[in-house]
Write an enzyme that holds these catalytic residues in place. Structure first.
Site, short mmCIF file in Angstrom:
data_model
loop_
_atom_site.label_atom_id
_atom_site.label_comp_id
_atom_site.label_asym_id
_atom_site.label_seq_id
_atom_site.Cartn_x
_atom_site.Cartn_y
_atom_site.Cartn_z
N ARG A 169 -0.36 -9.11 10.34
CA ARG A 169 -0.68 -7.81 10.91
C ARG A 169 -1.73 -7.14 10.04
NH1 ARG A 169 1.61 -3.29 8.92
NH2 ARG A 169 2.81 -3.50 7.00
N ARG A 173 -4.19 2.57 12.45
CA ARG A 173 -3.61 3.91 12.63
C ARG A 173 -4.55 4.75 13.48
NH1 ARG A 173 -2.31 5.05 6.29
NH2 ARG A 173 -0.77 3.39 6.01
N ARG A 246 -4.00 -18.79 -6.24
CA ARG A 246 -5.34 -18.25 -6.39
C ARG A 246 -5.33 -17.47 -7.70
NH1 ARG A 246 -9.69 -20.04 -4.37
NH2 ARG A 246 -10.68 -18.00 -4.18
N ARG A 277 -13.78 -6.63 -5.40
CA ARG A 277 -13.68 -5.18 -5.48
C ARG A 277 -14.01 -4.70 -6.88
NH1 ARG A 277 -7.17 -3.68 -5.25
NH2 ARG A 277 -6.50 -5.09 -6.88
N GLU A 303 -13.63 -7.60 -9.92
CA GLU A 303 -12.66 -8.67 -9.71
C GLU A 303 -13.31 -9.81 -8.93
OE1 GLU A 303 -8.97 -7.47 -8.00
OE2 GLU A 303 -8.75 -5.75 -9.35
N TYR A 351 5.01 -13.98 -3.89
CA TYR A 351 4.22 -12.77 -4.13
C TYR A 351 5.15 -11.57 -4.01
CZ TYR A 351 0.92 -9.02 -3.95
OH TYR A 351 0.25 -7.86 -4.24
N ASP A 353 5.72 -7.40 -4.66
CA ASP A 353 5.31 -6.08 -5.09
C ASP A 353 6.22 -5.66 -6.25
OD1 ASP A 353 3.18 -5.59 -3.36
OD2 ASP A 353 4.50 -4.90 -1.75
#
Length: 370
Positions: A169, A173, A246, A277, A303, A351, A353
């Site tokens: 996804r 918004r 990665r 970025r 980066e 991964y 958070d």
């Protein structure tokens, strides 16, 4: 003899060590790096807390986790609102009414929805790759300018060669809301993440520059149980082959000016710009030092995403079928270890958070200590 040896002084290890000490257990923490805090390590330079291993913005909907971390730090009200730079054109992220106005000149949510709907029709049927999946979600224009180049740099592969599931996804918004995270709580710890982790580890013996795997027998003999947060494949000497990641390379630069880009994060979404970025760290603390003074200089980090080789710092697991199967085989070996518990991003090849790492560690504490 310690009750627990914790391998790794990152968030997972620090949470477990803190809770174990609180439960009356004796704990030793070892880490092969010269510093605590793992990949959330921040280093103070010119009054700026530099995120040495990439930007970390704490965000969570988990009230228990939020209450837990607030024992160790005060969090500021930083809100993540990145900007995308496509060949000098600037767009708001995540995709919202500002983005659609910048892209198409539309003004109302109805106009934006109609434009999106029209562009999504290009893909009929089930998307066969990431490119088709992205177009089906956000249309060709947004895909070409804001998704394609960035994703190809991130993964080092053409979007047509990447599986559709990587982009399940893309947030869309139909409101003027630049807040990237849809989270109840978010912010950055005042004083930096290293201070937060140091407060967790207060009163606990920590040995740095110690490679557990090089002295495994010696360390194992020092504790009844081991909490291992390193790479699971390294623990088993890569006997089933290495898991793939990665990696990211950072170029840090101190600039003798107060403001470089006016935002904490700017993504470079065209393929030709080599970096993904640029982070300008001072904006995580609103351009002020810990005493509230304006900072005359700024520090930026470019980066670069790269293919991981053995010996590189692993960042993002490559969660494809091949690596999933290989991890499952390593997990089966790990489950046979009676004194070793595997956890965290590397120990679980996942991964995570930051809030999920903390929740996972607290979950282990509930099972192990209570």
């Amino acid at each position: 003899m310690y009750d627990y040896l914790v391998v790794g002084a990152g968030l997972y290890g620090a949470v477990f060590a803190h809770e174990a000490k609180k439960a009356g257990k004796s704990v030793l923490v070892v880490d092969r790096r010269p510093n605590i805090a793992g990949n959330v390590y921040t280093e103070q330079t010119e009054g700026i807390h530099v995120h040495k291993y990439g930007a970390h913005i704490f965000h969570t909907n988990n009230t228990a986790v939020w209450n837990f971390v607030n024992q160790f730090a005060t969090f500021n009200r930083f809100t993540n609102a990145p900007v995308a730079n496509y060949k000098g054109e600037l767009y708001s992220m995540p995709f919202n009414m500002y983005t659609f106005n910048q892209m198409w000149g539309v003004v109302t949510p109805e106009e934006a929805a109609a434009k999106l709907e029209e562009q999504r029709k290009e893909i009929s049927g089930a998307p066969q790759n990431l490119e088709e999946q992205a177009i089906k979600l956000v249309g060709r224009d947004i895909y070409e300018k804001l998704v394609k180049g960035y994703t190809e740099k991130q993964w080092g592969r053409d979007c047509k060669d990447l599986p559709a599931f990587i982009i399940k996804r893309l947030p869309v918004r139909l409101t003027f809301d630049n807040n990237y995270f849809n989270a109840l709580y978010q912010g950055i710890p005042v004083g930096g993440y290293t201070k937060l982790v140091a407060n967790m580890l207060d009163g606990i013996e920590v040995r740095l520059n110690e490679d557990y795997l090089e002295h495994k027998e010696e360390f194992d003999a020092m504790a009844h149980k081991v909490i291992y947060t390193g790479a699971i494949d390294a623990y088993f000497h890569y006997s089933l082959g290495p898991l793939e990641y990665r990696s990211v390379r950072f170029e840090h630069e101190i600039l003798d000016k107060p403001n470089f880009q006016g935002n904490a994060a700017v993504n470079y979404t065209d393929r030709d710009t080599p970096w993904t970025r640029i982070i300008e760290h001072k904006w995580f603390q609103f351009g002020k030092d810990d005493e509230g003074n304006d900072l005359p200089k700024t520090i930026i980090s470019r980066e670069y995403s790269s293919e991981w080789q053995l010996g590189d710092e692993p960042y993002y697991p490559v969660n494809d079928e091949k690596n999933g199967a290989r991890y499952a085989a390593y997990k089966a070996l790990a489950d046979k270890e009676d004194r070793i518990l595997f956890g965290g991003r590397l120990g679980e090849y996942k991964y995570y958070d930051m809030d999920a790492v903390i929740a996972s560690a607290l979950d282990l504490c509930d099972r192990e200590l209570h």
